[in-house]
Motif scaffolding. Structure first.
Motif, mmCIF file in Angstrom:
data_model
loop_
_atom_site.group_PDB
_atom_site.id
_atom_site.type_symbol
_atom_site.label_atom_id
_atom_site.label_comp_id
_atom_site.label_asym_id
_atom_site.label_seq_id
_atom_site.Cartn_x
_atom_site.Cartn_y
_atom_site.Cartn_z
ATOM 1 N N ARG A 157 0.849 -1.190 0.000
ATOM 2 C CA ARG A 157 0.000 0.000 0.000
ATOM 3 C C ARG A 157 0.883 1.238 0.000
ATOM 4 N N ARG A 158 0.515 2.215 -0.810
ATOM 5 C CA ARG A 158 1.287 3.459 -0.859
ATOM 6 C C ARG A 158 0.938 4.304 0.358
ATOM 7 N N GLN A 159 1.953 4.641 1.139
ATOM 8 C CA GLN A 159 1.743 5.396 2.365
ATOM 9 C C GLN A 159 2.494 6.715 2.374
ATOM 10 N N LYS A 160 3.560 6.812 1.575
ATOM 11 C CA LYS A 160 4.346 8.043 1.549
ATOM 12 C C LYS A 160 4.319 8.617 0.136
ATOM 13 N N THR A 161 5.465 9.031 -0.376
ATOM 14 C CA THR A 161 5.529 9.626 -1.706
ATOM 15 C C THR A 161 5.463 8.548 -2.780
ATOM 16 N N ARG A 162 5.136 8.973 -4.004
ATOM 17 C CA ARG A 162 5.112 8.025 -5.106
ATOM 18 C C ARG A 162 6.516 7.499 -5.400
ATOM 19 N N ALA A 163 7.531 8.350 -5.223
ATOM 20 C CA ALA A 163 8.910 7.907 -5.424
ATOM 21 C C ALA A 163 9.285 6.801 -4.441
ATOM 22 N N ALA A 164 8.868 6.954 -3.184
ATOM 23 C CA ALA A 164 9.143 5.924 -2.179
ATOM 24 C C ALA A 164 8.395 4.638 -2.501
ATOM 25 N N PHE A 165 7.154 4.784 -2.994
ATOM 26 C CA PHE A 165 6.358 3.610 -3.352
ATOM 27 C C PHE A 165 6.983 2.901 -4.548
ATOM 28 N N PHE A 166 7.482 3.676 -5.505
ATOM 29 C CA PHE A 166 8.186 3.106 -6.659
ATOM 30 C C PHE A 166 9.334 2.206 -6.205
ATOM 31 N N GLN A 167 10.117 2.672 -5.228
ATOM 32 C CA GLN A 167 11.245 1.885 -4.751
ATOM 33 C C GLN A 167 10.770 0.619 -4.047
ATOM 34 N N GLN A 168 9.663 0.712 -3.317
ATOM 35 C CA GLN A 168 9.085 -0.479 -2.682
ATOM 36 C C GLN A 168 8.674 -1.509 -3.730
ATOM 37 N N VAL A 169 8.087 -1.019 -4.818
ATOM 38 C CA VAL A 169 7.667 -1.927 -5.882
ATOM 39 C C VAL A 169 8.874 -2.604 -6.522
ATOM 40 N N ILE A 170 9.931 -1.831 -6.774
ATOM 41 C CA ILE A 170 11.163 -2.382 -7.339
ATOM 42 C C ILE A 170 11.722 -3.477 -6.433
ATOM 43 N N ASP A 171 11.765 -3.198 -5.135
ATOM 44 C CA ASP A 171 12.295 -4.183 -4.184
ATOM 45 C C ASP A 171 11.450 -5.452 -4.179
ATOM 46 N N MET A 172 10.118 -5.305 -4.263
ATOM 47 C CA MET A 172 9.256 -6.473 -4.271
ATOM 48 C C MET A 172 9.424 -7.268 -5.565
ATOM 49 N N GLN A 173 9.608 -6.568 -6.677
ATOM 50 C CA GLN A 173 9.849 -7.259 -7.935
ATOM 51 C C GLN A 173 11.132 -8.084 -7.868
ATOM 52 N N ALA A 174 12.165 -7.523 -7.245
ATOM 53 C CA ALA A 174 13.404 -8.270 -7.096
ATOM 54 C C ALA A 174 13.191 -9.510 -6.225
ATOM 55 N N THR A 175 12.360 -9.364 -5.198
ATOM 56 C CA THR A 175 12.064 -10.489 -4.303
ATOM 57 C C THR A 175 11.279 -11.581 -5.015
ATOM 58 N N ILE A 176 10.291 -11.147 -5.818
ATOM 59 C CA ILE A 176 9.413 -12.110 -6.472
ATOM 60 C C ILE A 176 10.051 -12.724 -7.721
ATOM 61 N N GLY A 177 11.122 -12.051 -8.198
ATOM 62 C CA GLY A 177 11.830 -12.603 -9.341
ATOM 63 C C GLY A 177 11.429 -12.012 -10.663
ATOM 64 N N GLY A 178 10.868 -10.777 -10.639
ATOM 65 C CA GLY A 178 10.402 -10.202 -11.894
ATOM 66 C C GLY A 178 10.872 -8.800 -12.152
ATOM 67 N N GLY A 179 11.926 -8.342 -11.494
ATOM 68 C CA GLY A 179 12.295 -6.942 -11.677
ATOM 69 C C GLY A 179 13.792 -6.708 -11.582
ATOM 70 N N GLN A 180 14.193 -5.457 -11.755
ATOM 71 C CA GLN A 180 15.577 -5.054 -11.663
ATOM 72 C C GLN A 180 15.656 -3.688 -11.007
#
Length: 254
Positions: A226-249
């Motif tokens: 869930r986005r709780q702070k800035t969109r830039a911070a949420f973007f980084q959270q999404v990137i980290d989750m993609q790396a965890t799930i195996g679908g991002g860089q």
């Protein structure tokens, strides 16, 4: 009260010993007015899930409820009427008709529904103003840019004032500037019209415009953000989750 409810959705393809599980028993809810993204690695079942929720496909088992109405057992005719009256769709392929003008493409759903002309004109003026298309209404689809074509597709989806808008990789064919413009328009529609939006994407920048992301992997729920702070911070959270799930860089667009 949940606006969208998925109850133990399963979708299998094939038969006998060749069965493939695309969606393996997903359950979740989406509230009215949310802007929600669905993400996951390639082949995770993202588009399959969207098609099930949008009633474009039938689940092997489980149920889909929208606004407390169980759609799972409706007839094809009843489902078609429900989609026409209450849902909007934006796809990566714009599906604009080349023989029609921008305006004619936008108003097509109302024309097919035999809506009175005055009502059609008012609705077209409204969505065209919101999406910045007023000066392009007389143009043909091949005379405008890809970003403008996608906005036309968005206007066509919005002209019936749907309660729920489905978007499947809507920025996949767009450059970064056009993608940003479209996402800003979707955000405006979500905030001004309180339209519930469900967006499938593989792109973290696109996902950062959402309020919440549901991650799936191998047809199963993997995580949620869930986005709780800035969109830039949420973007980084999404990137980290993609790396965890195996679908991002790792990369940075801010």
């Amino acid at each position: 009260m949940a606006f969208i409810e998925a109850r133990n959705l399963r979708k299998l393809y094939g038969r006998g010993g060749n069965l493939v599980t695309a969606i393996g028993g997903l359950s979740f809810t989406i509230e009215a007015g949310e802007f929600v993204g669905i993400m996951g690695p390639s082949g995770a079942g993202k588009s399959t899930l969207l098609n099930l929720l949008a009633t474009l496909d039938q689940p092997t088992s489980g149920e889909v409820l929208i606004d407390q109405e169980n759609l799972t057992y409706l007839s094809k005719a009843a489902l078609a009427k429900f989609r026409r009256q209450r849902l909007g769709f934006i796809f990566q392929d714009f599906n604009l008709l080349p023989g029609l003008t921008v305006e004619e493409n936008i108003v097509l759903p109302l024309t097919l529904a035999h809506t009175p002309l005055a009502q059609i004109q008012t609705a077209c003026q409204t969505v065209s103003r919101i999406l910045g298309l007023t000066d392009l209404l007389t143009a043909a689809p091949d005379e405008i840019s890809l970003g403008q074509q996608q906005r036309v597709a968005c206007a066509r989806a919005m002209i019936t004032q749907p309660q729920l808008l489905f978007a499947d990789e809507p920025t996949g064919s767009l450059d970064s500037q056009a993608a940003t413009e479209l996402l800003q328009y979707l955000t405006a529609i979500n905030q001004r019209e309180h339209t519930t939006i469900l967006l499938v994407t593989h792109d973290a920048f696109t996902a950062s415009f959402c309020q919440r992301i549901i991650f799936i992997k191998d047809g199963m729920l993997f995580a949620e953000l869930r986005r709780q702070k800035t969109r830039a911070a949420f973007f980084q959270q999404v990137i980290d989750m993609q790396a965890t799930i195996g679908g991002g860089q790792k990369y940075d667009l801010f």
